[in-house]
Design an enzyme around this catalytic site. Structure first.
Site, short mmCIF file in Angstrom:
data_model
loop_
_atom_site.label_atom_id
_atom_site.label_comp_id
_atom_site.label_asym_id
_atom_site.label_seq_id
_atom_site.Cartn_x
_atom_site.Cartn_y
_atom_site.Cartn_z
CE LYS A 117 -3.64 -2.37 2.33
NZ LYS A 117 -4.64 -2.55 3.39
CD GLN A 161 -3.20 -4.20 6.65
OE1 GLN A 161 -3.47 -3.22 5.95
NE2 GLN A 161 -3.74 -5.35 5.91
CG ASP A 184 -9.62 -0.08 4.94
OD1 ASP A 184 -9.34 -0.45 3.81
OD2 ASP A 184 -8.87 -0.30 5.75
N1 LIG Z 1 -7.27 -2.38 6.74
C1 LIG Z 1 -7.50 -3.45 6.29
N2 LIG Z 1 -7.00 -4.67 6.49
C2 LIG Z 1 -7.27 -5.66 5.90
C3 LIG Z 1 -7.86 -5.51 4.42
C4 LIG Z 1 -8.08 -4.27 3.92
O1 LIG Z 1 -8.92 -4.06 3.10
N3 LIG Z 1 -8.04 -3.21 4.65
N4 LIG Z 1 -7.83 -6.58 3.63
C5 LIG Z 1 -6.98 -7.90 4.10
C6 LIG Z 1 -5.52 -7.66 3.74
N5 LIG Z 1 -5.47 -7.20 2.19
C7 LIG Z 1 -5.25 -5.90 2.50
O2 LIG Z 1 -4.71 -5.15 3.12
C8 LIG Z 1 -5.67 -7.94 1.23
C9 LIG Z 1 -5.40 -9.36 1.31
C10 LIG Z 1 -5.84 -10.04 0.26
C11 LIG Z 1 -6.16 -9.51 -1.00
C12 LIG Z 1 -6.11 -10.39 -2.49
O3 LIG Z 1 -7.00 -9.75 -3.19
N6 LIG Z 1 -5.75 -11.43 -2.35
C13 LIG Z 1 -5.98 -12.51 -3.47
C14 LIG Z 1 -4.40 -12.99 -3.54
C15 LIG Z 1 -3.86 -11.69 -4.32
C16 LIG Z 1 -2.24 -12.22 -4.80
O4 LIG Z 1 -1.93 -13.30 -4.42
O5 LIG Z 1 -1.58 -11.38 -5.44
C17 LIG Z 1 -6.89 -13.44 -3.16
O6 LIG Z 1 -7.15 -13.73 -1.94
O7 LIG Z 1 -7.41 -13.96 -4.18
C18 LIG Z 1 -6.52 -8.08 -1.10
C19 LIG Z 1 -5.93 -7.41 0.19
C20 LIG Z 1 -7.14 -7.95 5.52
N7 LIG Z 1 -6.72 -6.64 6.20
#
Ligand SMILES: Nc1nc2c(c(=O)[nH]1)N[C@@H](CN(C=O)c1ccc(C(=O)N[C@@H](CCC(=O)O)C(=O)O)cc1)CN2
Length: 261
Positions: A117, A161, A184
């Site tokens: 990020k 996060q 968020d």
């Molecule tokens: N404050 C936040 N915390 C968390 C969020 C969030 O949106 N805001 N989301 C998740 C963690 N995260 C971002 O922070 C996140 C995790 C996974 C993915 C995602 O798209 N994963 C894909 C795989 C992507 C890859 O392998 O490159 C999937 O699962 O298919 C996006 C965002 C928890 N905490």
């Protein structure tokens, strides 16, 4: 900067409100659903010119064929658009947007996501600040970090996060994020407004928004389709389903089950 931000938000919200009104006042629209591009949101969904894009594939031409969407290419496209917008902002008003991240603990996944990020901010010219707190920090320390960012005029968006360590009350902390800086969209008022007709969230959770972006930019017509959302987490499944309600015909949840629709 504040004026620009407010005017953008206003424009976005008006579009969103107009769309919601259309749906609520016309029963037929509930079935047919307006095209997703006319739904809310901000930057791209409303100003996005579909003629600029050649869909990665036209799914209609190849029914029942799985297609891999090139997320990396789309991400680069989006980043490049945001970078020029931020540059324009800097040139015209001398300010850039500012993001603050609060990270508690040293979770490997969280560290990776936060690094990505902050890297994305840097690439786009967005200012960012991070407050890193130890795993055993108190709730008050998190709330204090939040207060500092609330008062910081160079910060326009704050995210905490997740996940947070068990001893911290996630609900209380997310409730404490200032609504106008809740990038968020996890504050219950923003989430609640997303779920209600005639209400407007200020921000959308980023992963659901990203999913819709990927579909739109890949030339997938969502309107009138049946959609299945697997999982119903607050972060992804639930808001994705809510977003799809505006366009897909019959979104439903699928929790811990195999589902063939
Ligand atoms: N404050 C936040 N915390 C968390 C969020 C969030 O949106 N805001 N989301 C998740 C963690 N995260 C971002 O922070 C996140 C995790 C996974 C993915 C995602 O798209 N994963 C894909 C795989 C992507 C890859 O392998 O490159 C999937 O699962 O298919 C996006 C965002 C928890 N905490």
């Amino acid at each position: 900067m504040t004026l620009l931000y407010k005017s953008l938000s206003r424009r976005v919200l008006l579009t969103y409100a107009a769309m919601k009104r259309r749906i609520t006042t016309d029963a037929h629209q509930i079935l047919v659903s307006p095209p997703l591009k006319s739904i809310d949101f901000p930057d791209i969904w409303t100003s996005f010119s579909f003629s600029d894009y050649s869909p990665i594939t036209t799914l209609y031409d190849t029914p029942q064929t799985a297609t891999v969407i090139d997320g990396r290419a789309i991400a680069e496209e989006i980043t490049s658009g945001i970078t020029s917008e931020v540059r324009r902002m800097k040139n015209s008003i001398g300010n850039v947007p500012g993001l603050a991240v609060i990270m508690v603990g040293q979770g490997r996944d969280s560290q990776t996501y936060v690094r990505k990020k902050l890297g994305a901010c840097e690439e786009a010219g967005i200012q960012s600040k991070i407050s890193t707190l130890p795993d055993n920090c108190t709730e008050d320390q998190v709330l204090n970090a939040l207060s500092c960012f609330h008062e910081d005029p160079s910060i326009h968006g704050i995210l905490v996060q997740l996940p947070l360590p068990q001893h911290l009350d996630e609900g209380k902390i997310l409730n404490s994020v200032q609504l106008e800086k809740d990038v968020d969209g996890f504050h219950p008022i923003n989430m609640g407004n997303l779920a209600m007709w005639g209400r407007e969230p200020l921000f959308l959770p980023c992963t659901p928004k990203g999913c819709i972006e990927l579909l739109i930019r890949s030339g997938v017509e969502i309107s009138g389709k049946k959609a299945v959302v697997i999982g119903r987490s607050n972060i992804v499944g639930l808001p994705t389903s809510l977003l799809l309600q505006f366009s897909a015909e019959a979104p439903c949840y699928c929790q811990r089950c195999a589902c063939i629709y």
